[in-house]
Write an enzyme that holds these catalytic residues in place. Sequence first.
Site, PDB file in Angstrom:
ATOM      1  N   LEU A 258       0.847  -1.199   0.000  1.00  0.00           N
ATOM      2  CA  LEU A 258       0.000   0.000   0.000  1.00  0.00           C
ATOM      3  C   LEU A 258       0.880   1.247   0.000  1.00  0.00           C
ATOM      4  CD1 LEU A 258      -2.943  -0.844   2.449  1.00  0.00           C
ATOM      5  CD2 LEU A 258      -2.989  -0.718  -0.047  1.00  0.00           C
ATOM      6  N   ALA A 260       1.899   4.213  -1.861  1.00  0.00           N
ATOM      7  CA  ALA A 260       1.547   5.036  -3.027  1.00  0.00           C
ATOM      8  C   ALA A 260       2.799   5.682  -3.595  1.00  0.00           C
ATOM      9  CB  ALA A 260       0.536   6.102  -2.628  1.00  0.00           C
ATOM     10  N   CYS A 268       8.015  -8.624 -14.630  1.00  0.00           N
ATOM     11  CA  CYS A 268       6.967  -9.586 -14.262  1.00  0.00           C
ATOM     12  C   CYS A 268       5.572  -8.975 -14.207  1.00  0.00           C
ATOM     13  CB  CYS A 268       7.305 -10.235 -12.921  1.00  0.00           C
ATOM     14  SG  CYS A 268       8.719 -11.352 -12.991  1.00  0.00           S
ATOM     15  N   LYS A 271       3.959  -7.339 -17.483  1.00  0.00           N
ATOM     16  CA  LYS A 271       3.819  -8.366 -18.518  1.00  0.00           C
ATOM     17  C   LYS A 271       2.785  -9.423 -18.120  1.00  0.00           C
ATOM     18  CE  LYS A 271       6.928 -11.618 -18.368  1.00  0.00           C
ATOM     19  NZ  LYS A 271       6.193 -12.883 -18.133  1.00  0.00           N
TER      20      LYS A 271
END
Length: 463
Positions: A258, A260, A268, A271
């Site tokens: 979490l 930001a 990885c 894709k």
Amino acid sequence: MRMTVFGTGYLGATHAACMAELGHEVLGVDVDEAKIEALSEGRVPFFEPGLPELLKKNLDSGRLSFTTDYEKAAEFGNVHFIGVGTPQRKGSYAADTRYVESVVNELVPRLEGQHLILGKSTVPVGTAARLQEIADRITAQENKATVEVAWNPEFLREGHAVKDTLSPDRIVLGVRAKDSEAEDTVREVYEKPLAAGSPFLVMDLPTSELVKVSANAFLATKISFINAVSEVCEATGADVTALADAIGMDERIGRKFLGAGLGFGGGCLPKDIRAFMARAGELGADQALTFLREVDAINMRRREKTVELARQALGGSLIGRNVTVLGAAFKPNSDDVRDSPALSVAGALSLAGAAVTVYDPEAMENAAKVFPTLSYAEDVEQALSQAELVILATEWKVFQELDPEITKQQVAGIAPKRETDVNGQGQTPQPVIIDGRNCLPRSTWEAAGWKVLALGRGNTLKT
């Protein structure tokens, strides 16, 4: 146990060295002679903490070796791992599995006796079954070998890959039938981590193939969720880091991922979520994953927002302005610049007219191959020397631990840009840093005289 590992890139080289560390005799195989030569000499062609030492130790012990010879590989052992790449197919979101298929097509005709092929590459669901069909067709013609294809997906985190292989948080095995002999073999392969308590999950082939892409899709969604919320925070003046701390205390949510900021990148997550969407479409379940398009879009918007924040910080124009970007790798403890948010921002700033200087502890050479027109500094001090604006884009520890007082002196290059106050006296502008990862102790930097801007913290734009 004697085994081969096909593919000696990031996944394959790490897996080969770690399997040797677990006590097995391992032969790494690749068609790239330069990679094989480097690894055979104990040189790791990428940055991964702890791997060079592991490589040298097991080369010296004789448990690890490398070759380009498929004949030698076929004779070496009866367990064969596939760790080759599955890049995004050109002109499509789909994964390109031809390198995985090539290993099976080249290896199986050379095999004799009983063999187990264990896939580790991240592949579209259904790939293992197709590879089994290829192997069965070849063995029916050759009548020399019996080959089973099973799937043992990897869960490596760059920067922690050695630990993740030697002490995995779970070992997943996908098999084609309940009477498969693969489970006993894989238990022997991972005997040490299993004895240390690593969970072992056996399931069918399609489920095992979906585990990795589903995990990556979830992590990407969590990152993009907090970045979507950060857009609302920017519009309202709220602080996304305080918000993340608060919701992260809910045990159903958790604080991890979490953070930001600039969002995810690498070879990885981007894709894999795109390939997951493409495969769902091929299976007629495209509506199930349409939300991942927005996950991808949110992630890319954070890069654009950072460039816009830089433009605002420099008075509305980037042309001719000196900007320093700290970071080029997509994450710390890596030299991987594939789809790197840091390098993407640096390139966009340059295209907008800024004079961009980049520094990264490990990724400079790889970055220069992608963006040769950027300037690359030898160290942090050189990178900062003429900076009118600093952007922290990769959260390397060395950047997080910068002393704001010393750093302020190092950006003395802003002095020639002095503005004249109403009394006609020269006035040095306040140094500005964009914390693209929300990882700096903001109050400390502000106390040292810096203006700190950050994604998801709208109040930082106020003067």
